[in-house]
Design an enzyme around this catalytic site. Sequence first.
Site, PDB file in Angstrom:
ATOM      1  N   GLU A 160     -16.123   5.873   3.992  1.00  0.00           N
ATOM      2  CA  GLU A 160     -16.093   5.249   5.562  1.00  0.00           C
ATOM      3  C   GLU A 160     -15.840   6.232   6.419  1.00  0.00           C
ATOM      4  O   GLU A 160     -16.229   7.481   6.407  1.00  0.00           O
ATOM      5  CB  GLU A 160     -14.152   4.997   5.394  1.00  0.00           C
ATOM      6  CG  GLU A 160     -12.874   5.705   4.957  1.00  0.00           C
ATOM      7  CD  GLU A 160     -12.154   4.937   3.771  1.00  0.00           C
ATOM      8  OE1 GLU A 160     -11.486   4.668   4.725  1.00  0.00           O
ATOM      9  OE2 GLU A 160     -11.715   5.270   3.656  1.00  0.00           O
ATOM     10  N   LYS A 211      -2.674   6.463   1.066  1.00  0.00           N
ATOM     11  CA  LYS A 211      -2.491   6.846   2.658  1.00  0.00           C
ATOM     12  C   LYS A 211      -1.779   8.249   2.879  1.00  0.00           C
ATOM     13  O   LYS A 211      -0.637   8.221   3.231  1.00  0.00           O
ATOM     14  CB  LYS A 211      -1.815   5.793   3.585  1.00  0.00           C
ATOM     15  CG  LYS A 211      -2.976   5.480   4.741  1.00  0.00           C
ATOM     16  CD  LYS A 211      -2.526   4.405   5.347  1.00  0.00           C
ATOM     17  CE  LYS A 211      -2.353   4.619   7.223  1.00  0.00           C
ATOM     18  NZ  LYS A 211      -4.128   5.081   7.485  1.00  0.00           N
ATOM     19  N   ARG A 260       0.873  -1.059   0.078  1.00  0.00           N
ATOM     20  CA  ARG A 260       0.049   0.159  -0.302  1.00  0.00           C
ATOM     21  C   ARG A 260       0.766   1.962   0.166  1.00  0.00           C
ATOM     22  O   ARG A 260       0.364   2.685  -0.978  1.00  0.00           O
ATOM     23  CB  ARG A 260      -0.885  -0.331   1.111  1.00  0.00           C
ATOM     24  CG  ARG A 260      -1.984   0.980   0.880  1.00  0.00           C
ATOM     25  CD  ARG A 260      -3.605   0.983   2.184  1.00  0.00           C
ATOM     26  NE  ARG A 260      -2.882   0.760   3.314  1.00  0.00           N
ATOM     27  CZ  ARG A 260      -3.147   0.726   4.463  1.00  0.00           C
ATOM     28  NH1 ARG A 260      -4.372   0.045   4.368  1.00  0.00           N
ATOM     29  NH2 ARG A 260      -2.784   0.331   5.893  1.00  0.00           N
TER      30      ARG A 260
HETATM   31  N1  PLP Z   1      -8.674   4.242   6.810  1.00  0.00           N
HETATM   32  C1  PLP Z   1      -8.445   5.382   6.798  1.00  0.00           C
HETATM   33  C2  PLP Z   1      -9.067   6.761   5.647  1.00  0.00           C
HETATM   34  C3  PLP Z   1      -7.509   5.039   7.759  1.00  0.00           C
HETATM   35  O1  PLP Z   1      -6.909   5.758   7.792  1.00  0.00           O
HETATM   36  C4  PLP Z   1      -7.500   3.654   7.929  1.00  0.00           C
HETATM   37  C5  PLP Z   1      -6.789   3.260   9.416  1.00  0.00           C
HETATM   38  O2  PLP Z   1      -5.210   2.629   8.614  1.00  0.00           O
HETATM   39  C6  PLP Z   1      -7.928   2.473   7.860  1.00  0.00           C
HETATM   40  C7  PLP Z   1      -9.171   2.732   6.495  1.00  0.00           C
HETATM   41  C8  PLP Z   1      -7.789   1.110   8.323  1.00  0.00           C
HETATM   42  O3  PLP Z   1      -6.679   0.478   7.692  1.00  0.00           O
HETATM   43  P1  PLP Z   1      -5.719  -0.850   7.746  1.00  0.00           P
HETATM   44  O4  PLP Z   1      -6.623  -1.434   8.355  1.00  0.00           O
HETATM   45  O5  PLP Z   1      -5.324  -1.392   6.644  1.00  0.00           O
HETATM   46  O6  PLP Z   1      -5.365  -0.279   8.810  1.00  0.00           O
HETATM   47  C1  COI Z   2      -4.216   3.445  11.217  1.00  0.00           C
HETATM   48  O1  COI Z   2      -5.627   1.636  11.956  1.00  0.00           O
HETATM   49  O2  COI Z   2      -2.967   2.657  11.661  1.00  0.00           O
HETATM   50  C2  COI Z   2      -4.520   4.419  11.314  1.00  0.00           C
HETATM   51  O3  COI Z   2      -3.375   4.518  10.379  1.00  0.00           O
HETATM   52  C3  COI Z   2      -5.609   5.103  11.296  1.00  0.00           C
HETATM   53  C4  COI Z   2      -5.586   6.067  11.915  1.00  0.00           C
HETATM   54  C5  COI Z   2      -6.700   6.788  12.848  1.00  0.00           C
HETATM   55  C6  COI Z   2      -4.718   6.179  13.305  1.00  0.00           C
END
Ligand code: PLP
Ligand code: COI
Length: 341
Positions: free
Chosen positions: A220, A184, A82
């Site tokens: 989201e 991200k 990612r």
């Molecule tokens: N959506 C957003 C906007 C996020 O910042 C995060 C955090 O990383 C997620 C979703 C969840 O992603 P992940 O499960 O890869 O941490």
């Molecule tokens: C994560 O879940 O790792 C994120 O980056 C989300 C953030 C809101 C802390």
Amino acid sequence: MMNKNIDWQNLGFSYIQTDKRFVANYKNGTWDNGSLIDDANIVMNECAGVLQYAQTCFEGLKAYTTKDGHIVTFRPDLNADRLISSCKRLEMPVFPKDKFIDAVTQVVTANADYVPPYGSGATLYLRPFMFGINSVIGVKPADEYQFRLFATPVGPYFKGGAKPITIKVSDFDRAAPHGTGNIKAGANYAMSLHAIVTAHNEGFDENMYLDPATRTKVEETGGANFLFITKDNKVVTPKSDSILPSITRRSLMVVAKDYLGLEVEEREVLFEEVKDFAECGLCGTAAVISPVGKIVDHGKEICLPSGMDDMGPITKKLYDTLKGIQLGEIEAPEGWIHRIK
Ligand code: PLP
Ligand code: COI
């Protein structure tokens, strides 16, 4: 080694400086080998690309102490992938996958004393990030970059842990159609700050963002994807090009199907449908699965049948199975667990 003297049970989601971080620099078209350093501060030029035009992206993953005393991380290869997509979209050089996994291993090993013990409920959060560091005054990508990865022990993202939260439908958008919502980028989070402060000031825990083009579909929150459970126990998650492809959500869909035998659907979810779901949760690395008890749309309340006291039963099964896999209590699918120690 001995664990640090930290009150693991009462940690929130905030920064605690740890001993070592990994730093690598990109200059003249190549990455150096990188190394662990002690200094948590960064010195850069006032005109650095990150400071002027927000050329930065990041990742988030966790290290866990398993039931049998090992230290592991969860699917770090997907964070590496990612980060590569984020870099490409932001015109940054990609940080190679093998170097990413190696940096994770080095930082966790060097800060092993900060990995919370099994059963404490806390974890070691890892924050890899990259930014343009040389001076850039015309709007263009930087030529030089820094990759860093630090660690900080954390507890639950939402105060109250597994207690259901209340969210509002935001009037703001966090991402544009064909924008950067699916990577991200630090800029996405800057976009969400006014919205989250507004939500908090109004007494809500988080925002539900709708699709920016039509405002009819669920996207989201500022930091997690949505999972919904239908009244006949189907697991539904929104599909959209402007949301982050959550690693937790992708994993939970596998858990739901292969471990719990549930039907799963990744599809557009109309806001109109939300009132008919039985359960709702936010999923992400930081959030794990945080149950949603109430969604407020301009004063109109949607109260999930799962209520405000506990996680809904299917959400709880998903949560327990995922945690069980991460903590080595339940056998993981091939390749999900990266053992460090
Ligand atoms: N959506 C957003 C906007 C996020 O910042 C995060 C955090 O990383 C997620 C979703 C969840 O992603 P992940 O499960 O890869 O941490
Ligand atoms: C994560 O879940 O790792 C994120 O980056 C989300 C953030 C809101 C802390």
